[in-house]
Design an enzyme around this catalytic site. Structure first.
Site, PDB file in Angstrom:
ATOM      1  N   HIS A   1      48.927  61.412 -53.259  1.00  0.00           N
ATOM      2  CA  HIS A   1      49.230  62.399 -54.296  1.00  0.00           C
ATOM      3  C   HIS A   1      48.772  63.786 -53.843  1.00  0.00           C
ATOM      4  CE1 HIS A   1      49.050  59.062 -57.485  1.00  0.00           C
ATOM      5  NE2 HIS A   1      48.379  58.523 -56.476  1.00  0.00           N
TER       6      HIS A   1
ATOM      7  N   GLU B   1      44.101  61.421 -53.538  1.00  0.00           N
ATOM      8  CA  GLU B   1      44.500  62.738 -54.016  1.00  0.00           C
ATOM      9  C   GLU B   1      44.122  63.800 -52.987  1.00  0.00           C
ATOM     10  OE1 GLU B   1      45.943  63.859 -56.821  1.00  0.00           O
ATOM     11  OE2 GLU B   1      45.948  62.139 -58.184  1.00  0.00           O
TER      12      GLU B   1
ATOM     13  N   HIS C   1      53.414  59.270 -54.464  1.00  0.00           N
ATOM     14  CA  HIS C   1      53.543  59.113 -55.913  1.00  0.00           C
ATOM     15  C   HIS C   1      54.998  59.322 -56.338  1.00  0.00           C
ATOM     16  CE1 HIS C   1      51.648  60.124 -60.103  1.00  0.00           C
ATOM     17  NE2 HIS C   1      52.233  58.951 -60.069  1.00  0.00           N
TER      18      HIS C   1
END
Length: 275
Positions: free
Chosen positions: A81, A146, A184
Site C-alpha cells: 500500500h 504501508e 492493494h
C-alpha cells in the site's frame, strides 16, 4: 581517591536520572497491544469442546482432545500500500487509534526505517473489502505493508531498498509464492489505487516479488479473451473496467485508464501466461 569516587557516583546518578526521563511515546499503545495479544493467547489455549445440540435440542456428546500435529497459520500473500498521509508519524497515529479501524503489519518511511506494528501471524485490518481469485478475505491470509507516500510522488530509493530486504525475509520465512506479491489496488479494483502508477513493480519482479511483463512482448492472438485472462491472474472482473484499470496501474504504468489498447492487450497476454 575519595573525590574521584564521588565524581563517579555523581556521574552515575546523573546518567540514571537522565535515562529515567526518556520515555517511549508509544508505551500506552504497546500496552494495549500486549493486552489484546494476551486475550488472543487465552483463546488459543482454551480447551472447550464444541457445544452442539440436535434437532430436538438434545446435547450431542463432545469432548476436547488436543492433537499434537499443528502450527500457526502462516501468511501466503503480501499486499503493498501507500499511506496517502503526510508523514510516518501520522500513519503510526492512525494505526494506534481505535476509531479508524485500520492497521498494517509494517510501515516503511522514506528514509528506509521499518516499523513493525503487528506480529506476522496476526490478522491486520489493511485490505478491507477485497478479492483475489477465490479469496474474499485477504486480511486473513496476507501481510500488509504501508509505504510512506502520498500517491503522487516517486518512491524514495532508501524506502524501496528496505522494502526489498523485508520482502526477501518474508518470502523466505513463509515460503510465499512469487505471484503472491501484489498491491492493494489489485485486490480492490475501483476502490483503491495504491501503491499507484509510480510504484516500481518491475524492480520487485526482477528480485522475485511478483510478476511483470517481459521486455520483448509477443502480440496477443486475435481471439485473445482479455476478461478471462484478467480473472485467471486473480482480478475480480465483476466490474471489468475497474479490473482493467487496476491491471494497467500495475503492469503497464503508462497512464491510468479503464480501456485496453493493443499494447495493453499484448502486455496482458504476456503476463497472463506467467500465472
Amino acid at each position: 581517591m575519595k573525590n574521584r569516587l564521588l565524581l563517579l557516583l555523581v556521574a552515575a546518578t546523573t546518567i540514571t536520572a537522565c535515562s529515567k526521563k526518556v520515555t517511549n511515546p508509544h508505551t500506552k499503545t504497546n500496552s494495549v497491544y500486549t493486552t489484546q495479544a494476551d486475550s488472543l493467547s487465552k483463546i488459543l489455549l482454551a480447551e472447550n469442546p464444541a457445544t452442539l445440540t440436535d434437532s430436538l435440542n438434545q446435547p450431542i456428546p463432545s469432548e476436547f482432545i488436543g492433537t499434537v500435529n499443528f502450527n500457526l497459520r502462516k501468511p501466503n500473500y503480501v499486499i503493498i500500500h501507500y499511506t496517502a498521509q503526510d508523514s510516518v508519524a501520522q500513519t503510526v497515529r492512525t494505526f494506534t487509534l481505535v476509531k479508524p479501524q485500520v492497521s498494517a503489519h509494517y510501515v516503511i518511511s522514506k528514509d528506509g526505517k521499518v516499523i513493525h506494528m503487528l506480529n506476522d501471524y496476526m490478522r491486520a485490518w489493511h485490505a478491507g473489502v477485497s478479492k483475489w481469485g477465490s479469496i474474499s478475505d485477504m486480511n486473513s491470509c496476507s501481510i500488509g505493508i504501508e509505504l510512506d507516500n502520498k500517491g503522487n510522488e516517486p518512491f524514495a530509493p532508501a524506502q524501496i531498498n528496505s522494502l526489498l530486504i523485508l520482502l526477501a525475509k518474508l518470502k523466505k520465512d513463509y515460503n510465499i509464492p512469487t505471484a503472491n506479491f501484489i498491491g492493494h489496488g489489485d485486490i480492490a479494483p475501483g476502490r483503491k489505487p495504491d501503491p499507484g502508477i509510480l510504484f516500481p513493480w518491475e524492480t520487485l519482479a526482477k528480485k522475485g516479488f511478483g510478476y511483470y511483463s517481459d521486455m520483448i512482448i509477443v502480440p496477443a492472438p486475435a481471439n485473445f479473451d482479455s476478461a478471462t485472462a484478467l480473472r485467471l491472474i486473480g482480478y475480480d472482473t465483476s466490474n471489468l473496467p475497474a479490473a482493467i484499470g487496476a491491471f494497467k496501474r500495475h503492469f503497464v504504468q503508462r497512464e491510468s485508464s479503464n480501456t485496453l489498447t493493443q499494447f495493453d492487450l499484448d502486455v496482458l497476454f504476456n503476463v497472463y501466461k506467467k500465472y
